[in-house]
Design a protein around this motif. Structure first.
Motif, PDB file in Angstrom:
ATOM      1  N   ASN A  45     -15.039  -9.655   6.854  1.00 16.41           N
ATOM      2  CA  ASN A  45     -14.796  -8.359   6.220  1.00 16.41           C
ATOM      3  C   ASN A  45     -14.009  -7.427   7.134  1.00 16.41           C
ATOM      4  O   ASN A  45     -13.110  -6.718   6.681  1.00 16.41           O
ATOM      5  N   ILE A  46     -14.335  -7.417   8.401  1.00 16.12           N
ATOM      6  CA  ILE A  46     -13.637  -6.550   9.345  1.00 16.12           C
ATOM      7  C   ILE A  46     -12.163  -6.935   9.437  1.00 16.12           C
ATOM      8  O   ILE A  46     -11.283  -6.069   9.442  1.00 16.12           O
ATOM      9  N   ILE A  47     -11.891  -8.236   9.472  1.00 19.47           N
ATOM     10  CA  ILE A  47     -10.500  -8.706   9.517  1.00 19.47           C
ATOM     11  C   ILE A  47      -9.755  -8.288   8.257  1.00 19.47           C
ATOM     12  O   ILE A  47      -8.624  -7.788   8.318  1.00 19.47           O
ATOM     13  N   SER A  48     -10.393  -8.447   7.102  1.00 22.43           N
ATOM     14  CA  SER A  48      -9.729  -8.068   5.849  1.00 22.43           C
ATOM     15  C   SER A  48      -9.537  -6.556   5.765  1.00 22.43           C
ATOM     16  O   SER A  48      -8.521  -6.089   5.256  1.00 22.43           O
ATOM     17  N   TYR A  49     -10.493  -5.773   6.277  1.00 19.90           N
ATOM     18  CA  TYR A  49     -10.332  -4.312   6.313  1.00 19.90           C
ATOM     19  C   TYR A  49      -9.121  -3.929   7.157  1.00 19.90           C
ATOM     20  O   TYR A  49      -8.324  -3.084   6.766  1.00 19.90           O
ATOM     21  N   ILE A  50      -9.018  -4.517   8.318  1.00 21.65           N
ATOM     22  CA  ILE A  50      -7.919  -4.182   9.231  1.00 21.65           C
ATOM     23  C   ILE A  50      -6.572  -4.541   8.611  1.00 21.65           C
ATOM     24  O   ILE A  50      -5.631  -3.746   8.647  1.00 21.65           O
ATOM     25  N   ILE A  51      -6.481  -5.743   8.024  1.00 15.53           N
ATOM     26  CA  ILE A  51      -5.235  -6.152   7.380  1.00 15.53           C
ATOM     27  C   ILE A  51      -4.905  -5.214   6.229  1.00 15.53           C
ATOM     28  O   ILE A  51      -3.777  -4.730   6.098  1.00 15.53           O
ATOM     29  N   PHE A  52      -5.891  -4.931   5.384  1.00 15.46           N
ATOM     30  CA  PHE A  52      -5.680  -4.072   4.228  1.00 15.46           C
ATOM     31  C   PHE A  52      -5.267  -2.670   4.635  1.00 15.46           C
ATOM     32  O   PHE A  52      -4.302  -2.110   4.106  1.00 15.46           O
ATOM     33  N   LEU A  53      -5.980  -2.077   5.585  1.00 13.19           N
ATOM     34  CA  LEU A  53      -5.652  -0.722   6.033  1.00 13.19           C
ATOM     35  C   LEU A  53      -4.268  -0.647   6.665  1.00 13.19           C
ATOM     36  O   LEU A  53      -3.517   0.299   6.418  1.00 13.19           O
ATOM     37  N   THR A  54      -3.924  -1.638   7.454  1.00 15.66           N
ATOM     38  CA  THR A  54      -2.629  -1.643   8.119  1.00 15.66           C
ATOM     39  C   THR A  54      -1.489  -1.750   7.114  1.00 15.66           C
ATOM     40  O   THR A  54      -0.564  -0.930   7.112  1.00 15.66           O
ATOM     41  N   VAL A  55      -1.565  -2.735   6.237  1.00 14.66           N
ATOM     42  CA  VAL A  55      -0.478  -2.969   5.288  1.00 14.66           C
ATOM     43  C   VAL A  55      -0.382  -1.847   4.253  1.00 14.66           C
ATOM     44  O   VAL A  55       0.700  -1.321   3.986  1.00 14.66           O
ATOM     45  N   SER A  56      -1.503  -1.463   3.669  1.00 15.49           N
ATOM     46  CA  SER A  56      -1.457  -0.451   2.617  1.00 15.49           C
ATOM     47  C   SER A  56      -1.076   0.929   3.172  1.00 15.49           C
ATOM     48  O   SER A  56      -0.349   1.673   2.523  1.00 15.49           O
ATOM     49  N   SER A  57      -1.535   1.265   4.373  1.00 13.34           N
ATOM     50  CA  SER A  57      -1.130   2.538   4.976  1.00 13.34           C
ATOM     51  C   SER A  57       0.358   2.540   5.296  1.00 13.34           C
ATOM     52  O   SER A  57       1.052   3.541   5.060  1.00 13.34           O
ATOM     53  N   TYR A  58       0.854   1.436   5.816  1.00 10.87           N
ATOM     54  CA  TYR A  58       2.289   1.341   6.102  1.00 10.87           C
ATOM     55  C   TYR A  58       3.110   1.486   4.827  1.00 10.87           C
ATOM     56  O   TYR A  58       4.093   2.240   4.790  1.00 10.87           O
ATOM     57  N   ILE A  59       2.712   0.774   3.779  1.00  4.06           N
ATOM     58  CA  ILE A  59       3.441   0.850   2.508  1.00  4.06           C
ATOM     59  C   ILE A  59       3.416   2.279   1.975  1.00  4.06           C
ATOM     60  O   ILE A  59       4.445   2.823   1.561  1.00  4.06           O
ATOM     61  N   THR A  60       2.247   2.901   1.978  1.00  5.46           N
ATOM     62  CA  THR A  60       2.107   4.257   1.453  1.00  5.46           C
ATOM     63  C   THR A  60       2.970   5.247   2.234  1.00  5.46           C
ATOM     64  O   THR A  60       3.701   6.049   1.648  1.00  5.46           O
ATOM     65  N   ILE A  61       2.910   5.195   3.536  1.00  4.09           N
ATOM     66  CA  ILE A  61       3.659   6.142   4.363  1.00  4.09           C
ATOM     67  C   ILE A  61       5.158   5.884   4.270  1.00  4.09           C
ATOM     68  O   ILE A  61       5.958   6.821   4.148  1.00  4.09           O
ATOM     69  N   ASP A  62       5.568   4.626   4.280  1.00  5.56           N
ATOM     70  CA  ASP A  62       6.992   4.306   4.207  1.00  5.56           C
ATOM     71  C   ASP A  62       7.578   4.689   2.856  1.00  5.56           C
ATOM     72  O   ASP A  62       8.655   5.289   2.790  1.00  5.56           O
ATOM     73  N   VAL A  63       6.892   4.364   1.779  1.00  2.00           N
ATOM     74  CA  VAL A  63       7.392   4.723   0.447  1.00  2.00           C
ATOM     75  C   VAL A  63       7.421   6.245   0.291  1.00  2.00           C
ATOM     76  O   VAL A  63       8.376   6.798  -0.260  1.00  2.00           O
ATOM     77  N   GLY A  64       6.409   6.928   0.785  1.00  2.85           N
ATOM     78  CA  GLY A  64       6.397   8.385   0.719  1.00  2.85           C
ATOM     79  C   GLY A  64       7.554   9.011   1.470  1.00  2.85           C
ATOM     80  O   GLY A  64       8.209   9.940   0.977  1.00  2.85           O
ATOM     81  N   ARG A  65       7.830   8.501   2.644  1.00  3.09           N
ATOM     82  CA  ARG A  65       8.944   9.017   3.450  1.00  3.09           C
ATOM     83  C   ARG A  65      10.276   8.770   2.744  1.00  3.09           C
ATOM     84  O   ARG A  65      11.124   9.661   2.656  1.00  3.09           O
ATOM     85  N   ARG A  66      10.444   7.582   2.196  1.00  7.26           N
ATOM     86  CA  ARG A  66      11.702   7.259   1.501  1.00  7.26           C
ATOM     87  C   ARG A  66      11.880   8.090   0.236  1.00  7.26           C
ATOM     88  O   ARG A  66      12.983   8.566  -0.047  1.00  7.26           O
ATOM     89  N   CYS A  67      10.812   8.249  -0.523  1.00  5.33           N
ATOM     90  CA  CYS A  67      10.900   9.063  -1.743  1.00  5.33           C
ATOM     91  C   CYS A  67      11.159  10.524  -1.397  1.00  5.33           C
ATOM     92  O   CYS A  67      11.877  11.216  -2.127  1.00  5.33           O
ATOM     93  N   PHE A  68      10.586  11.001  -0.305  1.00  7.00           N
ATOM     94  CA  PHE A  68      10.826  12.378   0.125  1.00  7.00           C
ATOM     95  C   PHE A  68      12.301  12.581   0.465  1.00  7.00           C
ATOM     96  O   PHE A  68      12.910  13.562   0.057  1.00  7.00           O
ATOM     97  N   GLN A  69      12.880  11.644   1.210  1.00  7.79           N
ATOM     98  CA  GLN A  69      14.289  11.764   1.601  1.00  7.79           C
ATOM     99  C   GLN A  69      15.210  11.654   0.387  1.00  7.79           C
ATOM    100  O   GLN A  69      16.134  12.454   0.228  1.00  7.79           O
ATOM    101  N   ALA A  70      14.980  10.670  -0.458  1.00  6.10           N
ATOM    102  CA  ALA A  70      15.830  10.475  -1.635  1.00  6.10           C
ATOM    103  C   ALA A  70      15.580  11.547  -2.689  1.00  6.10           C
ATOM    104  O   ALA A  70      16.484  11.898  -3.445  1.00  6.10           O
ATOM    105  N   GLY A  71      14.369  12.071  -2.729  1.00  5.04           N
ATOM    106  CA  GLY A  71      14.019  13.063  -3.731  1.00  5.04           C
ATOM    107  C   GLY A  71      14.692  14.399  -3.531  1.00  5.04           C
ATOM    108  O   GLY A  71      14.837  15.171  -4.480  1.00  5.04           O
ATOM    109  N   LYS A  72      15.111  14.687  -2.306  1.00  2.49           N
ATOM    110  CA  LYS A  72      15.780  15.964  -2.032  1.00  2.49           C
ATOM    111  C   LYS A  72      17.023  16.121  -2.907  1.00  2.49           C
ATOM    112  O   LYS A  72      17.190  17.122  -3.598  1.00  2.49           O
ATOM    113  N   SER A  73      17.875  15.137  -2.864  1.00  2.73           N
ATOM    114  CA  SER A  73      19.119  15.245  -3.639  1.00  2.73           C
ATOM    115  C   SER A  73      18.856  15.148  -5.134  1.00  2.73           C
ATOM    116  O   SER A  73      19.520  15.819  -5.931  1.00  2.73           O
ATOM    117  N   TYR A  74      17.905  14.342  -5.525  1.00  2.00           N
ATOM    118  CA  TYR A  74      17.585  14.200  -6.944  1.00  2.00           C
ATOM    119  C   TYR A  74      17.043  15.512  -7.506  1.00  2.00           C
ATOM    120  O   TYR A  74      17.457  15.956  -8.579  1.00  2.00           O
TER     121      TYR A  74
END
Length: 114
Positions: free
Chosen positions: A3-32
């Motif tokens: 469970n600890i291994i799956s938590y670490i993998i899940f938190l790492t990947v999902s946090s990265y995806i969330t933060i990266d997509v948010g940053r990209r949408c923020f940058q692209a959203g300015k002009s839109y």
């Protein structure tokens, strides 16, 4: 232990995806947003609010997801459970993104009709 291994993998990947997509949408959203609203200051404010709400919603969903995690007993279950949960995160991100774009498009059409 699994469970600890799956938590670490899940938190790492999902946090990265969330933060990266948010940053990209923020940058692209300015002009839109500026194209839709023609007010740079308001666009920046709306974009920041959308980013904050996006982070709160997604990181909150990730935290709630951990609370209802089933017991994992093997490496195969780690992969299966983690991939399914990350898939849900990706689907939520897609739905939120298209809902925001559709809402802004509808608002823009209402503003131009006046």
């Amino acid at each position: 232990m699994f469970n600890i291994i799956s938590y670490i993998i899940f938190l790492t990947v999902s946090s990265y995806i969330t933060i990266d997509v948010g940053r990209r949408c923020f940058q692209a959203g300015k002009s839109y947003l500026e194209y839709l609203l023609h007010d740079q200051e308001m666009c920046l404010t709306i974009n920041r609010i959308l980013l904050g709400c996006y982070y709160l919603l997604n990181l909150g969903y990730i935290a709630v997801n951990l609370a209802f995690w089933d017991r994992v007993n093997s490496m195969e279950e780690i992969i299966a459970v983690t991939v399914v949960r990350i898939g849900y995160i990706a689907l939520i991100l897609c739905v939120l993104h298209y809902m925001n774009i559709f809402t802004l498009y509808i608002l823009r059409n209402k503003l131009t009709l006046k």
